[in-house]
Write an enzyme that holds these catalytic residues in place. Structure first.
Site, PDB file in Angstrom:
ATOM      1  N   CYS A   6     -53.172  57.332  -7.969  1.00  0.00           N
ATOM      2  CA  CYS A   6     -52.637  56.053  -8.444  1.00  0.00           C
ATOM      3  C   CYS A   6     -51.841  55.342  -7.350  1.00  0.00           C
ATOM      4  CB  CYS A   6     -51.751  56.290  -9.659  1.00  0.00           C
ATOM      5  SG  CYS A   6     -51.495  54.809 -10.661  1.00  0.00           S
ATOM      6  N   ASP A 127     -45.522  61.883 -18.619  1.00  0.00           N
ATOM      7  CA  ASP A 127     -44.760  61.740 -17.389  1.00  0.00           C
ATOM      8  C   ASP A 127     -43.327  62.203 -17.627  1.00  0.00           C
ATOM      9  OD1 ASP A 127     -44.066  61.050 -14.810  1.00  0.00           O
ATOM     10  OD2 ASP A 127     -44.748  58.979 -14.959  1.00  0.00           O
TER      11      ASP A 127
END
Length: 202
Positions: A6, A127
């Site tokens: 990412c 996360d």
């Protein structure tokens, strides 16, 4: 095991992933991110991306019209939502575009994980509780994958040093890395190649 790299924003970042061939890459559209790209930048980068790599757009409380337009124009193939987007928003976006949605969840407790499984999103991204810190959360809270009821991306502080530890604790659908494949804040070709190779042999 699948892998997502990412936060790409340079043309050489695309060269690196075209060489490594992760399953997914992420373009960050969230204002304030040092990895933020514009729609035009993402379009240009997407043109250079090999077709077997799936581009994901990362958004924080963006208007549905903006997200839907990028999906419909094939700038991205999936939307990853990190804000306070409602279930209504997620459902409408899916109907409008027919494209998959990932809902990011900031994990501070096992209850966060349990509640996350109720979303209409196609995937979850789990996360660290504060998000974006490059720090891990307690993976052992994910002791029962079935509690989620859907596939998830594991994010937060992953790197080559703790990869084996993470995978001994959980078996996610995919691993999501950003700072873990960077040196001095920019993507590192060698780190990307190494982590993708390692994951391919898991």
């Amino acid at each position: 095991m699948k892998i997502k790299i990412c936060g790409l924003f340079r043309e050489c970042d695309i060269d690196y992933v075209n060489e490594a061939l992760p399953d997914f890459i992420g373009f960050v559209f969230a204002p304030g991110s040092r990895r933020q790209v514009s729609a035009d930048q993402a379009k240009n980068l997407r043109r250079k991306l090999k077709p077997e790599v799936i581009p994901v757009g990362v958004f924080v409380n963006e208007t549905m019209a903006t997200v839907a337009q990028m999906l419909k124009e094939n700038v991205i193939e999936m939307a990853q939502l990190h804000g306070t987007e409602s279930e209504k928003y997620i459902l409408e976006l899916k109907v409008l575009t027919g494209k998959p949605v990932i809902k990011a969840v900031r994990v501070s407790s096992a209850e966060d994980i349990f509640q996350a499984g109720r979303t209409a999103a196609d995937y979850l991204l789990l996360d660290n509780g504060t998000g974006g810190t490059g720090m891990t959360f307690n993976w052992h809270m994910l002791n029962k994958e079935e509690q989620l009821g859907k596939p998830y991306f594991l994010a937060g502080g992953l790197n080559i040093a703790n990869l084996d530890q993470a995978l001994s604790a959980v078996r996610p659908f995919a691993l999501d890395l950003s700072s873990g494949v960077e040196t001095n804040g920019i993507k590192d070709r060698k780190k990307i190649l190494e982590i993708v190779k390692r994951v391919r042999y898991v």
